[in-house]
Design a protein around this motif. Structure first.
Motif, PDB file in Angstrom:
ATOM      1  N   SER A 170       0.833  -1.207   0.000  1.00  0.00           N
ATOM      2  CA  SER A 170       0.000   0.000   0.000  1.00  0.00           C
ATOM      3  C   SER A 170       0.868   1.259   0.000  1.00  0.00           C
ATOM      4  N   ARG A 171       2.056   1.180   0.584  1.00  0.00           N
ATOM      5  CA  ARG A 171       2.968   2.324   0.529  1.00  0.00           C
ATOM      6  C   ARG A 171       3.482   2.535  -0.897  1.00  0.00           C
ATOM      7  N   GLU A 224      -2.839   1.673  22.348  1.00  0.00           N
ATOM      8  CA  GLU A 224      -1.717   2.230  21.603  1.00  0.00           C
ATOM      9  C   GLU A 224      -1.641   1.634  20.193  1.00  0.00           C
ATOM     10  N   THR A 225      -1.867   0.314  20.085  1.00  0.00           N
ATOM     11  CA  THR A 225      -1.842  -0.342  18.768  1.00  0.00           C
ATOM     12  C   THR A 225      -2.955   0.188  17.887  1.00  0.00           C
ATOM     13  N   HIS A 226      -4.151   0.327  18.441  1.00  0.00           N
ATOM     14  CA  HIS A 226      -5.283   0.845  17.680  1.00  0.00           C
ATOM     15  C   HIS A 226      -5.000   2.267  17.198  1.00  0.00           C
ATOM     16  N   GLN A 227      -4.431   3.081  18.074  1.00  0.00           N
ATOM     17  CA  GLN A 227      -4.120   4.456  17.704  1.00  0.00           C
ATOM     18  C   GLN A 227      -3.075   4.499  16.589  1.00  0.00           C
ATOM     19  N   HIS A 228      -2.101   3.566  16.651  1.00  0.00           N
ATOM     20  CA  HIS A 228      -1.068   3.516  15.610  1.00  0.00           C
ATOM     21  C   HIS A 228      -1.692   3.254  14.248  1.00  0.00           C
ATOM     22  N   TRP A 229      -2.616   2.297  14.202  1.00  0.00           N
ATOM     23  CA  TRP A 229      -3.214   1.933  12.915  1.00  0.00           C
ATOM     24  C   TRP A 229      -4.172   2.999  12.399  1.00  0.00           C
ATOM     25  N   THR A 230      -4.914   3.609  13.260  1.00  0.00           N
ATOM     26  CA  THR A 230      -5.945   4.539  12.804  1.00  0.00           C
ATOM     27  C   THR A 230      -5.490   5.987  12.709  1.00  0.00           C
ATOM     28  N   GLU A 231      -4.385   6.321  13.343  1.00  0.00           N
ATOM     29  CA  GLU A 231      -3.938   7.709  13.330  1.00  0.00           C
ATOM     30  C   GLU A 231      -2.514   7.874  12.803  1.00  0.00           C
ATOM     31  N   ARG A 232      -1.573   7.144  13.377  1.00  0.00           N
ATOM     32  CA  ARG A 232      -0.178   7.375  13.027  1.00  0.00           C
ATOM     33  C   ARG A 232       0.151   6.966  11.591  1.00  0.00           C
ATOM     34  N   ILE A 233      -0.330   5.808  11.166  1.00  0.00           N
ATOM     35  CA  ILE A 233       0.016   5.338   9.815  1.00  0.00           C
ATOM     36  C   ILE A 233      -0.456   6.308   8.737  1.00  0.00           C
ATOM     37  N   PRO A 234      -1.734   6.738   8.741  1.00  0.00           N
ATOM     38  CA  PRO A 234      -2.143   7.708   7.715  1.00  0.00           C
ATOM     39  C   PRO A 234      -1.383   9.025   7.819  1.00  0.00           C
ATOM     40  N   ARG A 235      -1.182   9.519   9.063  1.00  0.00           N
ATOM     41  CA  ARG A 235      -0.509  10.805   9.231  1.00  0.00           C
ATOM     42  C   ARG A 235       0.942  10.738   8.754  1.00  0.00           C
ATOM     43  N   GLU A 236       1.660   9.690   9.156  1.00  0.00           N
ATOM     44  CA  GLU A 236       3.058   9.570   8.763  1.00  0.00           C
ATOM     45  C   GLU A 236       3.205   9.312   7.265  1.00  0.00           C
ATOM     46  N   SER A 237       2.272   8.543   6.702  1.00  0.00           N
ATOM     47  CA  SER A 237       2.319   8.289   5.258  1.00  0.00           C
ATOM     48  C   SER A 237       2.085   9.571   4.480  1.00  0.00           C
ATOM     49  N   ALA A 238       1.124  10.364   4.919  1.00  0.00           N
ATOM     50  CA  ALA A 238       0.836  11.630   4.246  1.00  0.00           C
ATOM     51  C   ALA A 238       2.008  12.590   4.361  1.00  0.00           C
TER      52      ALA A 238
END
Length: 301
Positions: A15-16, A55-69
């Motif tokens: 996906s990246r 923390e895991t849920h937050q990583h998947w729903t917030e950090r991944i999209p934000r860091e990818s963007a």
């Protein structure tokens, strides 16, 4: 909704790669990119179990999209990137998100040590049900892979793009499919290689070999049909060099072979609005799994 390119994002390497391809395509088109992550709720009994911490849920729903963007904005300055989080079944949510988009871009795992894709159930379901163009991008796909080698024989994104390849059935050519392929070639300033495969009538498949003279006449007839189909498109896109290839044989094998020297392979999918359900088609299905270049599937009536 404004024109945009949607990317299905799940944090995987495929996906990246899809997001990077989408950003490069967005720059060619002058469009924004939206990274869409779909969170599928788990059944109630599983939800009550402590399988995922906060923390895991937050990583998947917030950090991944934000860091990818943030990474896309850094590597592709000038491309507008946004994110969106949806809830539901991934395939259904992505099809719905793509309804008003220019295209939907998805990642696909590579087939180990051999060239090609491994298209998962979500990807196949999306391709089969959306009426917008869908592009499948392999994990590990790099910008240089879509360009010619440099003078030293080293992959480089600074050289010219490789040609765009279009798989075309002259018996049912569609303007949406042709338009997408010609536009893709025009944006990249590369030739459009149109591949058409022909086969003899069914009765020849049962022990009747083609005589050389008959084969030559059939080949000539199909080549003439291909030229006639492409004539108005040559006039509409005079700057696009068109390379016509009409061959006897399997269209799947010819397109897979052509993908080795392509920046993009474009194939069609006929939309079926009936009780029979969605259908991808054998040629498109084979190309999706074995092309070594990104594949654009264009739905058409």
């Amino acid at each position: 909704m404004s024109r945009t390119i949607i990317v299905g994002l799940d944090g995987s390497s495929e996906s990246r790669a899809a997001a990077e391809w989408a950003a490069r395509e967005a720059k060619l088109r002058g469009l924004p990119v939206k990274l869409v992550q779909v969170w599928e709720p788990v059944p109630a009994p599983m939800a009550q179990a402590p399988l995922l911490g906060a923390e895991t849920h937050q990583h998947w729903t917030e950090r991944i999209p934000r860091e990818s963007a943030d990474g896309l904005r850094l590597r592709h300055p000038g491309v507008e990137v946004s994110t969106d989080q949806l809830t539901g079944r991934p395939a259904e949510a992505l099809v719905d998100a793509a309804k008003d988009a220019d295209m939907l871009v998805l990642g696909s795992r590579g087939l180990g040590g051999i060239g090609g894709f491994l298209v998962g159930s979500v990807g196949l379901a999306v391709v089969a049900h959306t009426e917008r163009p869908v592009v499948l991008v392999r994990a590990g796909e790099q910008a240089a892979d879509e360009h010619e080698m440099d003078e030293a024989g080293i992959p480089s994104a600074a050289t010219a793009f490789r040609p765009v390849v279009l798989g075309l059935d002259v018996a049912g050519p569609d303007e949406t499919l042709l338009g997408f392929a010609f536009e893709a070639a025009a944006r990249r300033s590369v030739p459009l290689r149109v591949v058409h495969a022909w086969n003899p009538p069914p009765y020849y498949a049962y022990g009747m070999a083609l005589e050389p003279a008959v084969e030559r006449e059939m080949a000539k007839g199909d080549a003439v049909m291909l030229t006639e189909v492409l004539r108005p498109w040559r006039q509409k896109y005079p700057d696009v060099e068109v390379v016509e290839q009409s061959h006897y044989g399997s269209p799947s094998l010819l397109l897979i072979e052509a993908s080795r020297e392509a920046s993009l392979v474009v194939v069609g999918r006929r939309v079926r609005r009936s009780s029979a359900g969605a259908h991808i088609g054998t040629v498109t299905h084979a190309v999706l799994h074995h092309s070594t270049a990104p594949v654009a599937v264009v739905a058409h009536d």
